[in-house]
Design an enzyme around this catalytic site. Structure first.
Site, PDB file in Angstrom:
ATOM      1  N   ARG A 233      -3.699  -9.525 -20.282  1.00  0.00           N
ATOM      2  CA  ARG A 233      -4.265  -9.440 -21.102  1.00  0.00           C
ATOM      3  C   ARG A 233      -3.564  -7.799 -22.378  1.00  0.00           C
ATOM      4  O   ARG A 233      -4.395  -8.160 -23.710  1.00  0.00           O
ATOM      5  CB  ARG A 233      -5.342  -9.093 -20.946  1.00  0.00           C
ATOM      6  CG  ARG A 233      -5.851  -7.551 -19.738  1.00  0.00           C
ATOM      7  CD  ARG A 233      -6.985  -6.954 -19.783  1.00  0.00           C
ATOM      8  NE  ARG A 233      -7.933  -6.648 -20.775  1.00  0.00           N
ATOM      9  CZ  ARG A 233      -8.315  -5.711 -21.219  1.00  0.00           C
ATOM     10  NH1 ARG A 233      -7.057  -4.417 -21.173  1.00  0.00           N
ATOM     11  NH2 ARG A 233      -9.296  -5.838 -21.602  1.00  0.00           N
TER      12      ARG A 233
ATOM     13  N   PRO B  29       0.647  -1.461  -0.161  1.00  0.00           N
ATOM     14  CA  PRO B  29      -0.229  -0.101   0.089  1.00  0.00           C
ATOM     15  C   PRO B  29       0.569   1.581  -0.081  1.00  0.00           C
ATOM     16  O   PRO B  29       0.137   2.293  -0.390  1.00  0.00           O
ATOM     17  CB  PRO B  29      -1.110  -0.309   1.198  1.00  0.00           C
ATOM     18  CG  PRO B  29      -0.441  -1.449   2.294  1.00  0.00           C
ATOM     19  CD  PRO B  29       0.330  -2.334   1.308  1.00  0.00           C
TER      20      PRO B  29
ATOM     21  N   ASP C   1     -10.127   0.961 -23.717  1.00  0.00           N
ATOM     22  CA  ASP C   1      -9.783   0.924 -22.527  1.00  0.00           C
ATOM     23  C   ASP C   1     -10.094   2.181 -21.548  1.00  0.00           C
ATOM     24  O   ASP C   1     -10.095   3.249 -21.891  1.00  0.00           O
ATOM     25  CB  ASP C   1      -9.111  -0.229 -21.714  1.00  0.00           C
ATOM     26  CG  ASP C   1      -9.827  -1.639 -21.811  1.00  0.00           C
ATOM     27  OD1 ASP C   1     -10.454  -1.939 -22.016  1.00  0.00           O
ATOM     28  OD2 ASP C   1      -8.180  -2.149 -22.154  1.00  0.00           O
TER      29      ASP C   1
ATOM     30  N   GLU D 120       3.647  -6.791   8.486  1.00  0.00           N
ATOM     31  CA  GLU D 120       3.679  -6.150   7.995  1.00  0.00           C
ATOM     32  C   GLU D 120       4.535  -5.566   7.664  1.00  0.00           C
ATOM     33  O   GLU D 120       4.503  -4.522   7.034  1.00  0.00           O
ATOM     34  CB  GLU D 120       4.306  -5.226   9.473  1.00  0.00           C
ATOM     35  CG  GLU D 120       3.648  -5.295  10.965  1.00  0.00           C
ATOM     36  CD  GLU D 120       2.585  -4.496  10.722  1.00  0.00           C
ATOM     37  OE1 GLU D 120       2.356  -3.053  10.308  1.00  0.00           O
ATOM     38  OE2 GLU D 120       1.155  -4.502  10.582  1.00  0.00           O
TER      39      GLU D 120
END
Length: 282
Positions: free
Chosen positions: A166, A97, A181, A124
């Site tokens: 993809r 993150p 897209d 962590e």
């Protein structure tokens, strides 16, 4: 654009989490040999009876940190195996993150590499020295799939791998499928794709937009562009604010003005486009 097979290695304490890589487009790409996926159990590189992969953090604090030795030994082994099977140019992908946002632009960049090695962590995270060590050997991408925290990085591996796979030549049935897209490089780089429709033309008293039945390709393209602008201004105004005004043609600007967006007349203190405040509109 890259050619040949993309090799993907994933080191994880939950190999079963990566089973979805056997289905859908990714599974078909693997079956055709376009994508060569290897999933490794990190605990195979532990040497105590409890297969320990974590320990308490230096400096105190809650949670546990993944240990250096299992990760270092695992990555050394994976890399050695790759080189023995003629894979070259590895890049380390660290889902976290605290990484850079994963975008379509980054997916394109990764799709052009020959070999991706993923290190989905738990707890962590991984002792920082592991990342710093391998950064001296290869490119390292610390990547976040969103502003939230998961129990582990395996879900991020699935997201990134599918987004990259993809884009490989031949994976999509129609090579042009990803051109329109959301976020696709080019005209859609900072826009969300608009709504799509299929048969029947009427369903529960809801009809598809008449322009889609017109057969007029120019009008249809314009309608799709306008719908993309509408959806983007409604759902992701931050994307419009980051756009260079030169990315929009006259018709784009007309639609943006209808939606309340204008180029900043005084430079770019708050972004390149700005939304007129309600008070000014009155």
């Amino acid at each position: 654009m890259r050619h040949g097979t993309l090799r993907v290695d994933v080191v994880t304490i939950f190999p079963e989490y990566l089973e979805p890589l056997n289905v859908s487009l990714v599974g078909k790409a693997r079956a055709r040999g376009q994508l060569n996926v290897h999933v490794h159990d990190l605990r195979e590189w532990t040497y105590d009876r409890h297969n320990t992969v974590d320990d308490t953090p230096y400096g105190g604090g809650p949670g546990m940190v993944m240990k250096t030795d299992p990760w270092g030994d695992a990555l050394d082994s994976v890399l050695a195996d790759g080189y023995e099977t003629d894979a070259h140019g590895p890049a380390l992908i660290v889902p976290t993150p605290s990484g850079r946002p994963f975008t379509q632009e980054l997916a394109v960049e990764l799709s052009e590499r020959p070999w991706l090695v993923f290190t989905p962590a738990r707890y962590e995270g991984i002792d920082r020295r592991v990342i710093d060590e391998y950064a001296t050997r290869m490119p390292v991408y610390e990547v976040s799939i969103g502003d939230y925290v998961l129990a582990g990085g395996e879900a991020a591996v699935l997201v990134i791998t599918e987004a990259v796979a993809r884009l490989l030549p031949g994976v999509l049935g129609n090579a042009e499928s990803h051109r329109d897209d959301s976020f696709a490089p080019g005209a859609m780089a900072n826009l969300l794709e608009g709504p799509v429709y299929t048969k029947p033309p009427a369903w529960r008293d809801r009809e598809i937009p008449e322009v889609l039945l017109s057969g007029h390709h120019g009008k249809i393209a314009r309608w799709r562009r306008d719908e993309a602008l509408k959806r983007t201004t409604a759902n992701r105004p931050d994307l419009i604010e980051r756009c260079d005004p030169s990315a929009f043609d006259k018709k784009d600007r007309e639609m943006l003005s209808i939606l309340g967006w204008f180029p900043d007349p005084d430079g770019e203190p708050h972004g390149r486009f700005w939304r007129r405040p309600e008070a000014m509109e009155e």
